[in-house]
Design an enzyme around this catalytic site. Structure first.
Site, PDB file in Angstrom:
ATOM      1  N   SER A  29       0.826  -1.214   0.000  1.00  0.00           N
ATOM      2  CA  SER A  29       0.000   0.000   0.000  1.00  0.00           C
ATOM      3  C   SER A  29       0.854   1.255   0.000  1.00  0.00           C
ATOM      4  O   SER A  29       0.348   2.360   0.176  1.00  0.00           O
ATOM      5  CB  SER A  29      -0.921   0.001   1.221  1.00  0.00           C
ATOM      6  OG  SER A  29      -0.149  -0.097   2.406  1.00  0.00           O
ATOM      7  N   ASN A 116      -1.314  -2.497  13.366  1.00  0.00           N
ATOM      8  CA  ASN A 116      -2.762  -2.238  13.389  1.00  0.00           C
ATOM      9  C   ASN A 116      -3.110  -0.964  14.143  1.00  0.00           C
ATOM     10  O   ASN A 116      -3.921  -0.161  13.683  1.00  0.00           O
ATOM     11  CB  ASN A 116      -3.498  -3.433  13.993  1.00  0.00           C
ATOM     12  CG  ASN A 116      -3.295  -4.699  13.181  1.00  0.00           C
ATOM     13  OD1 ASN A 116      -2.788  -4.628  12.060  1.00  0.00           O
ATOM     14  ND2 ASN A 116      -3.658  -5.841  13.728  1.00  0.00           N
ATOM     15  N   THR A 161     -39.093  26.828  -9.541  1.00  0.00           N
ATOM     16  CA  THR A 161     -39.375  25.492  -9.010  1.00  0.00           C
ATOM     17  C   THR A 161     -39.741  24.669 -10.240  1.00  0.00           C
ATOM     18  O   THR A 161     -40.325  25.209 -11.194  1.00  0.00           O
ATOM     19  CB  THR A 161     -40.547  25.478  -7.996  1.00  0.00           C
ATOM     20  OG1 THR A 161     -41.739  25.878  -8.671  1.00  0.00           O
ATOM     21  CG2 THR A 161     -40.298  26.404  -6.818  1.00  0.00           C
ATOM     22  N   HIS A 162     -39.384  23.423 -10.252  1.00  0.00           N
ATOM     23  CA  HIS A 162     -39.584  22.564 -11.435  1.00  0.00           C
ATOM     24  C   HIS A 162     -38.932  23.155 -12.680  1.00  0.00           C
ATOM     25  O   HIS A 162     -39.383  22.919 -13.798  1.00  0.00           O
ATOM     26  CB  HIS A 162     -41.079  22.330 -11.723  1.00  0.00           C
ATOM     27  CG  HIS A 162     -41.877  21.924 -10.520  1.00  0.00           C
ATOM     28  ND1 HIS A 162     -42.122  20.614 -10.193  1.00  0.00           N
ATOM     29  CD2 HIS A 162     -42.451  22.680  -9.543  1.00  0.00           C
ATOM     30  CE1 HIS A 162     -42.844  20.568  -9.071  1.00  0.00           C
ATOM     31  NE2 HIS A 162     -43.046  21.809  -8.661  1.00  0.00           N
ATOM     32  N   SER A 283     -12.878  25.572 -28.038  1.00  0.00           N
ATOM     33  CA  SER A 283     -13.055  24.317 -28.752  1.00  0.00           C
ATOM     34  C   SER A 283     -11.935  24.172 -29.768  1.00  0.00           C
ATOM     35  O   SER A 283     -11.447  25.162 -30.315  1.00  0.00           O
ATOM     36  CB  SER A 283     -14.410  24.335 -29.459  1.00  0.00           C
ATOM     37  OG  SER A 283     -14.394  23.508 -30.597  1.00  0.00           O
ATOM     38  N   LYS A 289     -16.610  28.947 -29.729  1.00  0.00           N
ATOM     39  CA  LYS A 289     -16.999  28.366 -28.441  1.00  0.00           C
ATOM     40  C   LYS A 289     -16.256  28.941 -27.238  1.00  0.00           C
ATOM     41  O   LYS A 289     -15.073  29.202 -27.284  1.00  0.00           O
ATOM     42  CB  LYS A 289     -16.763  26.851 -28.462  1.00  0.00           C
ATOM     43  CG  LYS A 289     -17.733  26.067 -29.316  1.00  0.00           C
ATOM     44  CD  LYS A 289     -19.179  26.195 -28.891  1.00  0.00           C
ATOM     45  CE  LYS A 289     -19.468  25.521 -27.567  1.00  0.00           C
ATOM     46  NZ  LYS A 289     -19.469  24.054 -27.660  1.00  0.00           N
ATOM     47  N   ASN A 291     -16.467  27.502 -23.372  1.00  0.00           N
ATOM     48  CA  ASN A 291     -17.114  26.445 -22.590  1.00  0.00           C
ATOM     49  C   ASN A 291     -16.834  26.564 -21.083  1.00  0.00           C
ATOM     50  O   ASN A 291     -15.707  26.863 -20.694  1.00  0.00           O
ATOM     51  CB  ASN A 291     -16.639  25.069 -23.066  1.00  0.00           C
ATOM     52  CG  ASN A 291     -16.997  24.810 -24.514  1.00  0.00           C
ATOM     53  OD1 ASN A 291     -18.036  25.275 -24.997  1.00  0.00           O
ATOM     54  ND2 ASN A 291     -16.148  24.085 -25.220  1.00  0.00           N
ATOM     55  N   GLU A 296     -18.205  22.277 -15.282  1.00  0.00           N
ATOM     56  CA  GLU A 296     -18.663  20.931 -15.672  1.00  0.00           C
ATOM     57  C   GLU A 296     -17.844  19.851 -14.977  1.00  0.00           C
ATOM     58  O   GLU A 296     -18.363  18.830 -14.533  1.00  0.00           O
ATOM     59  CB  GLU A 296     -18.530  20.746 -17.187  1.00  0.00           C
ATOM     60  CG  GLU A 296     -19.445  21.628 -18.012  1.00  0.00           C
ATOM     61  CD  GLU A 296     -19.013  21.646 -19.473  1.00  0.00           C
ATOM     62  OE1 GLU A 296     -19.091  20.599 -20.128  1.00  0.00           O
ATOM     63  OE2 GLU A 296     -18.561  22.706 -19.939  1.00  0.00           O
ATOM     64  N   TYR A 323      -8.758  -6.197  13.194  1.00  0.00           N
ATOM     65  CA  TYR A 323      -8.186  -5.727  11.934  1.00  0.00           C
ATOM     66  C   TYR A 323      -8.305  -6.800  10.855  1.00  0.00           C
ATOM     67  O   TYR A 323      -8.111  -7.988  11.096  1.00  0.00           O
ATOM     68  CB  TYR A 323      -6.699  -5.350  12.105  1.00  0.00           C
ATOM     69  CG  TYR A 323      -6.062  -4.909  10.790  1.00  0.00           C
ATOM     70  CD1 TYR A 323      -6.185  -3.603  10.350  1.00  0.00           C
ATOM     71  CD2 TYR A 323      -5.397  -5.825   9.970  1.00  0.00           C
ATOM     72  CE1 TYR A 323      -5.647  -3.209   9.136  1.00  0.00           C
ATOM     73  CE2 TYR A 323      -4.860  -5.441   8.750  1.00  0.00           C
ATOM     74  CZ  TYR A 323      -4.984  -4.135   8.345  1.00  0.00           C
ATOM     75  OH  TYR A 323      -4.459  -3.744   7.138  1.00  0.00           O
ATOM     76  N   GLN A 328      -7.004  -1.924   4.430  1.00  0.00           N
ATOM     77  CA  GLN A 328      -5.953  -1.193   3.719  1.00  0.00           C
ATOM     78  C   GLN A 328      -6.541  -0.409   2.536  1.00  0.00           C
ATOM     79  O   GLN A 328      -5.945   0.557   2.078  1.00  0.00           O
ATOM     80  CB  GLN A 328      -4.894  -2.186   3.233  1.00  0.00           C
ATOM     81  CG  GLN A 328      -3.760  -1.556   2.473  1.00  0.00           C
ATOM     82  CD  GLN A 328      -2.599  -2.527   2.300  1.00  0.00           C
ATOM     83  OE1 GLN A 328      -1.870  -2.800   3.237  1.00  0.00           O
ATOM     84  NE2 GLN A 328      -2.463  -3.063   1.113  1.00  0.00           N
ATOM     85  N   LYS A 331      -7.579   3.889   2.398  1.00  0.00           N
ATOM     86  CA  LYS A 331      -6.842   5.121   2.149  1.00  0.00           C
ATOM     87  C   LYS A 331      -7.010   5.684   0.748  1.00  0.00           C
ATOM     88  O   LYS A 331      -7.190   6.887   0.583  1.00  0.00           O
ATOM     89  CB  LYS A 331      -5.369   4.917   2.506  1.00  0.00           C
ATOM     90  CG  LYS A 331      -5.167   4.960   4.023  1.00  0.00           C
ATOM     91  CD  LYS A 331      -3.799   4.568   4.466  1.00  0.00           C
ATOM     92  CE  LYS A 331      -3.587   3.077   4.458  1.00  0.00           C
ATOM     93  NZ  LYS A 331      -4.447   2.331   5.412  1.00  0.00           N
TER      94      LYS A 331
HETATM   95  N1  ARG Z   1      -0.752  -1.299   5.255  1.00  0.00           N
HETATM   96  C1  ARG Z   1      -1.666  -1.751   6.261  1.00  0.00           C
HETATM   97  C2  ARG Z   1      -2.963  -0.941   6.177  1.00  0.00           C
HETATM   98  O1  ARG Z   1      -2.958   0.064   5.562  1.00  0.00           O
HETATM   99  C3  ARG Z   1      -1.052  -1.568   7.600  1.00  0.00           C
HETATM  100  C4  ARG Z   1      -1.575  -2.512   8.644  1.00  0.00           C
HETATM  101  C5  ARG Z   1      -1.178  -3.873   8.338  1.00  0.00           C
HETATM  102  N2  ARG Z   1      -1.400  -4.768   9.419  1.00  0.00           N
HETATM  103  C6  ARG Z   1      -1.393  -6.065   9.244  1.00  0.00           C
HETATM  104  N3  ARG Z   1      -1.595  -6.796  10.250  1.00  0.00           N
HETATM  105  N4  ARG Z   1      -1.239  -6.606   8.057  1.00  0.00           N
HETATM  106  O2  ARG Z   1      -3.997  -1.301   6.694  1.00  0.00           O
END
Ligand code: ARG
Length: 478
Positions: A29, A116, A161-162, A283, A289, A291, A296, A323, A328, A331
């Protein structure tokens, strides 16, 4: 040939076979979470200091850890840090680099800690910081709206309205509707900050730890106002991200409504506004044009943030405690929503400040659509006629006008007086668009007196968000 990864995993002791390089990449990750490097380092320094103060590790080891982490901090900040292809995530990358530098002392940092509770801590620190950035961008956008509302206080426009002309309103009143939507978003960003403001560190893998740690000390140093009360909840909770991403998604929905209006208003058919050239594109084929691309695009990007929210909620759905690696995936969704929302607010603010408001076009549009009809009916009500009958009388009048291709303003004094003697006194003023607006001074209405009261509330609201933001920013973190 199956490629295997060379560097030894921290958990290698228990394994007889390595994973393939492809699997390592699949499970990594780092690409997403490397942006939490600062949070990770500050969290680790606070943890190491506490371990030494509680005599869980030696002062020398803690000093070596802090010095090593500070060096890594500077390297990442200056773009000199070398990530390894085998670094799974930011936590492992930093711990690896630390151990390479300071040797066995680096291996003591992870005492009484798990990835974790570490990742939960980093993510909360990050969410808090970005909630403040979101609030900041939200305040700037609202300030742009307020300036616009102040500048055009007498401009009239049709209210719909509408998508049918309904009653005339002040342009300022229409724009301030967006101010209040965004004010609720500001409250949601504040709430998301508070939801993230609990320290999970010390929960370890899921059950807490045997070491005599001091969680409150770490919380205070990292600027958390509280510690989480349950270690299992602490490592499996991402509700604070859902809160933040929901605030982002709803902000984007609000912006999509605003931008849709800007797109519509800048058509030749409406012509209510002209976007500045610097916020428009041309354009490649049609020379004429101009735009409203950026409006948008914001409208379009609202779909992504909505997708991010759904991705996050779905990831959490049915996850057993505690966990799970599924988490993961939180994010990328959260970061995308945060980035998209900050960027969109940052684009929308100057787009609004620089646009031209075509008050004559808006006024002309107010003359069509029989928008004084409710006032004629209300006038009959003041003369004692039940509203339902008044509605019917005026409805018939509108129908007659429509058939004859006339507006309410075209009707003569005699014609109105013939419908009801009460129209005899001030029929001209009754259908005058500015008077129609000026009469609506009920609290929260579009009339000018109600508008000035509204502007006072606007000022109080934004001042309280600015104060809150300053206080939140003043809390130091490690
Ligand atoms: N990269 C993991 C995450 O974003 C970190 C935690 C990993 N923990 C584990 N027990 N594999 O969630």
């Amino acid at each position: 040939m199956v490629q295997v990864n060379e560097p030894k995993k921290p958990w290698a002791g228990r394994f007889e076979k390595p994973t393939t390089r492809f699997l390592d990449e699949f499970g990594a990750s780092l690409k997403a979470d490397k942006r939490m490097w600062e949070e990770d380092i500050r969290g680790s320094i606070a943890h190491a200091r506490m371990l030494a103060e509680q005599q869980i590790i030696s002062k020398d080891d803690a000093d070596a850890i802090e010095a090593g982490l500070s060096e890594i901090f500077r390297e990442i900040r200056d773009g000199r840090f070398k990530f390894d292809v085998a670094d799974e995530d930011i936590h492992m990358a930093i711990e690896r680099a630390l151990t390479e530098r300071i040797g066995p002392a680096g291996g003591r940092l992870h005492t009484a800690r798990s990835r974790n509770d570490q990742v939960a801590t980093d993510t909360r620190l990050y969410a808090k910081r970005r909630a403040l950035d979101l609030l900041q961008a939200n305040i700037r956008l609202r300030e742009a709206i307020v300036t616009l509302a102040h500048m055009h206080q007498t401009v009239l426009m049709p209210g719909y309205t509408h998508m049918q002309k309904a009653q005339p309103v002040l342009f300022s009143h229409h724009m301030l509707a967006y101010f209040w939507m965004l004010s609720r978003d500001a409250t949601r960003f504040r709430h998301a900050f508070e939801a993230a403001d609990f320290l999970p560190l010390g929960s370890a893998a899921l059950a807490g730890t045997t070491f005599p740690i001091d969680r409150s000390l770490v919380a205070e140093r990292l600027g958390f106002s509280q510690v989480t009360p349950n270690s299992m909840d602490a490592v499996s909770d991402r509700d604070f991200l859902v809160d933040l991403v929901y605030a982002c998604a709803l902000t984007m929905i609000h912006l999509s409504r605003l931008c849709e209006e800007l797109v519509l208003w800048s058509t030749e058919e409406f012509g209510f506004i002209t976007l500045d050239d610097s916020y428009s594109t041309g354009s490649s084929i049609m020379p004429q044009k101009k735009n409203p691309d950026f409006a948008e695009l914001i409208r379009g990007k609202s779909g992504r943030t909505l997708g991010d929210l759904v991705a996050l909620l779905t990831m959490l759905k049915s996850l057993p405690l505690a966990y799970n690696k599924d988490m993961q995936e939180d994010k990328e969704a959260a970061f995308d929503a945060i980035d998209t929302t900050i960027d969109s607010m940052t684009v929308a603010a100057p787009m609004l400040s620089t646009m031209q408001v075509n008050k004559d076009r808006m006024y002309q549009a107010c003359l069509g659509g029989f928008m004084a009809a409710t006032d004629l009916a209300d006038h009959l009500v003041y003369s004692g006629i039940p509203f339902r009958s008044a509605h019917e009388i005026v409805g018939k009048l509108v129908l007659q006008c429509e058939k004859a291709g006339r507006t309410l303003q075209d009707l003569s004094f005699e014609e109105l007086a013939a419908i009801h003697q009460s129209f005899a006194e001030d029929s001209g003023k009754l259908v005058d668009i500015r008077s129609v607006v000026s009469r609506r001074n009920s609290e929260g209405g579009t009339g000018p007196e109600a508008l000035s009261l509204q502007l006072e509330r606007v000022n109080e609201t934004i001042a309280s968000d600015i104060d809150w933001l300053e206080d939140a920013r003043a809390v130091p973190w490690a």
